[in-house]
Design an enzyme around this catalytic site. Structure first.
Site, PDB file in Angstrom:
ATOM      1  CB  CYS A  69      39.467  36.576  46.465  1.00 61.68           C
ATOM      2  SG  CYS A  69      37.865  37.206  45.912  1.00 61.68           S
ATOM      3  CB  CYS A  72      37.713  32.830  45.153  1.00 61.44           C
ATOM      4  SG  CYS A  72      38.408  33.999  43.957  1.00 61.44           S
ATOM      5  CG  HIS A 129      39.718  36.611  41.431  1.00 60.11           C
ATOM      6  ND1 HIS A 129      39.249  37.104  42.633  1.00 60.11           N
ATOM      7  CD2 HIS A 129      40.777  37.403  41.080  1.00 60.11           C
ATOM      8  CE1 HIS A 129      39.988  38.137  43.010  1.00 60.11           C
ATOM      9  NE2 HIS A 129      40.923  38.341  42.083  1.00 60.11           N
ATOM     10  CG  ASN A 169      30.459  50.579  43.799  1.00 61.57           C
ATOM     11  OD1 ASN A 169      29.641  51.259  43.186  1.00 61.57           O
ATOM     12  ND2 ASN A 169      30.449  50.481  45.117  1.00 61.57           N
ATOM     13  CG  HIS A 180      35.259  37.431  42.766  1.00 62.29           C
ATOM     14  ND1 HIS A 180      35.953  36.244  42.759  1.00 62.29           N
ATOM     15  CD2 HIS A 180      34.027  37.126  42.271  1.00 62.29           C
ATOM     16  CE1 HIS A 180      35.189  35.285  42.289  1.00 62.29           C
ATOM     17  NE2 HIS A 180      34.004  35.806  41.976  1.00 62.29           N
ATOM     18  CG  HIS A 182      31.562  42.070  44.223  1.00 61.47           C
ATOM     19  ND1 HIS A 182      32.825  42.498  43.894  1.00 61.47           N
ATOM     20  CD2 HIS A 182      31.167  42.878  45.263  1.00 61.47           C
ATOM     21  CE1 HIS A 182      33.192  43.493  44.695  1.00 61.47           C
ATOM     22  NE2 HIS A 182      32.201  43.753  45.522  1.00 61.47           N
ATOM     23  CD  GLN A 184      28.469  46.568  48.018  1.00 61.18           C
ATOM     24  OE1 GLN A 184      28.112  46.704  49.186  1.00 61.18           O
ATOM     25  NE2 GLN A 184      29.424  47.311  47.490  1.00 61.18           N
TER      26      GLN A 184
END
Length: 349
Positions: A69, A72, A129, A169, A180, A182, A184
């Site tokens: 990933c 991470c 994660h 998303n 993971h 997150h 944007q």
């Protein structure tokens, strides 16, 4: 909140937002070549919509195994060199918009075109994660809110940026390419179609958002509310699960929120996400997007608000955008908004 800036080996910026001081960033050991994005915007002559063409994004990372990933901390595949972090924000390696993109001719076969100059960033909510935004402590959600606000302020100052959109998303059904936790941030060089339509409505009624909030707070679709914020299912919801979270004060963007509004937002937003996950007894796939006012003209008309939606219409069914929605942008919702609001209220009991 403590902010620390650094650079990745290809020159992209990374910013750490920590809840305690003292970070000394680790150098990125990967030796990546400089980023050379090619982002182009073309204007649809039939609708006026902007369409962004980014051939380099077709090679972006797609659902790697957990041990590879890139979000991470540390390791040879990581975009984040440090061994741990609270919240980390970095320039997307595969951006849709970038100020470094080269110039393009002003038209192609009579269609208007321009550089996709802007900025795209990845916001990592935690170095864990296996968790999610809904499971983070309130203090960490508050740090994410501060990071959103800080990035909104900085990205809005980039010449040519028209609006800033922070979003998450979540779920493979939505189309995520990394598991993971997150989100944007897109700094667009144009106003998006949805923003343009809201601006047109608000131009006809400058107190549009206040009127909508007043009506919803008096209705049956409120999910939760506090001193500064109200979450409700809109009367004309397009999606099977759709919730808007709006501040009671008219503010243009995240950067304009005061400390009390940010504190309450961290609590209510986490509560809302937990209710969404409880709806079907499993993590809900969703898009959660923060609609903010334009950087320039129309900034006084639009109010900051969250629009969260999911394609899941039942525990074992998803809504596909087929002919009417995809072909004509004419929405058909199979789930009454009043039913969703009642179920989300009950999910918090």
């Amino acid at each position: 909140m403590n902010r620390t800036r650094a650079r990745l080996s290809d020159g992209r910026e990374i910013v750490y937002y920590d809840e305690a001081p003292g970070r000394a960033p680790v150098a990125d050991p990967r030796g990546l070549p400089p980023v050379e994005p090619v982002c182009e915007v073309r204007r649809d002559p039939l609708t006026g919509d902007h369409v962004t063409i980014t051939g380099h994004r077709n090679t972006r990372t797609f659902l790697p195994p957990a041990d590879q990933c890139p979000l991470c901390p540390g390791g040879p595949a990581s975009e984040i060199p440090d061994a741990s972090y609270d919240v980390a924000v970095f320039e997307n390696r595969f951006p849709s918009f970038d100020v470094r993109t080269p110039p393009v001719p002003p038209s192609i076969d009579g269609v208007e075109r321009s550089r996709g100059a802007g900025r795209c960033e990845v916001v990592c909510f935690t170095d864990d994660h296996s968790t999610s935004m809904a499971l983070l402590p309130v203090s960490r959600v508050r740090t994410v809110v501060d990071a959103w606000a800080d990035r909104t302020r900085e990205l809005s100052a980039i010449p040519g940026v028209a609006q800033v959109f922070a979003f998450e998303n979540r779920g493979v059904e939505i189309g995520v390419t990394l598991h993971h936790p997150h989100g944007q941030i897109y700094a667009y060089p144009f106003l998006t179609p949805r923003t343009e339509r809201m601006l047109a409505s608000a131009s006809a009624n400058p107190d549009l958002f206040g009127d909508v909030l007043k009506a919803e707070r008096a209705g049956s679709r409120v999910v939760l509310s506090g001193e500064h914020w109200t979450a409700y299912v809109p009367a004309a919801a397009r999606w099977p699960v759709e919730v808007h979270l709006m501040p009671h004060r008219h503010v243009p963007d995240m950067a304009a929120l005061d400390a009390g509004e940010r504190d309450e937002l961290a609590v209510l937003y986490r509560d809302l996400l937990r209710r969404c996950d409880a709806l079907y007894g499993a993590p809900l796939p969703y898009v959660a997007g923060w609609h903010q006012a334009p950087v320039g003209e129309g900034r006084d008309l639009l109010r900051l608000h969250l629009e969260l939606f999911s394609i899941r219409r039942a525990a074992d069914k998803v809504k596909y955008l087929a002919g009417s929605e995809s072909g004509m942008a004419a929405w058909i919702n199979d789930v009454p908004p009043e039913d969703v609001a009642e179920r989300l209220r009950a999910a918090g009991a």
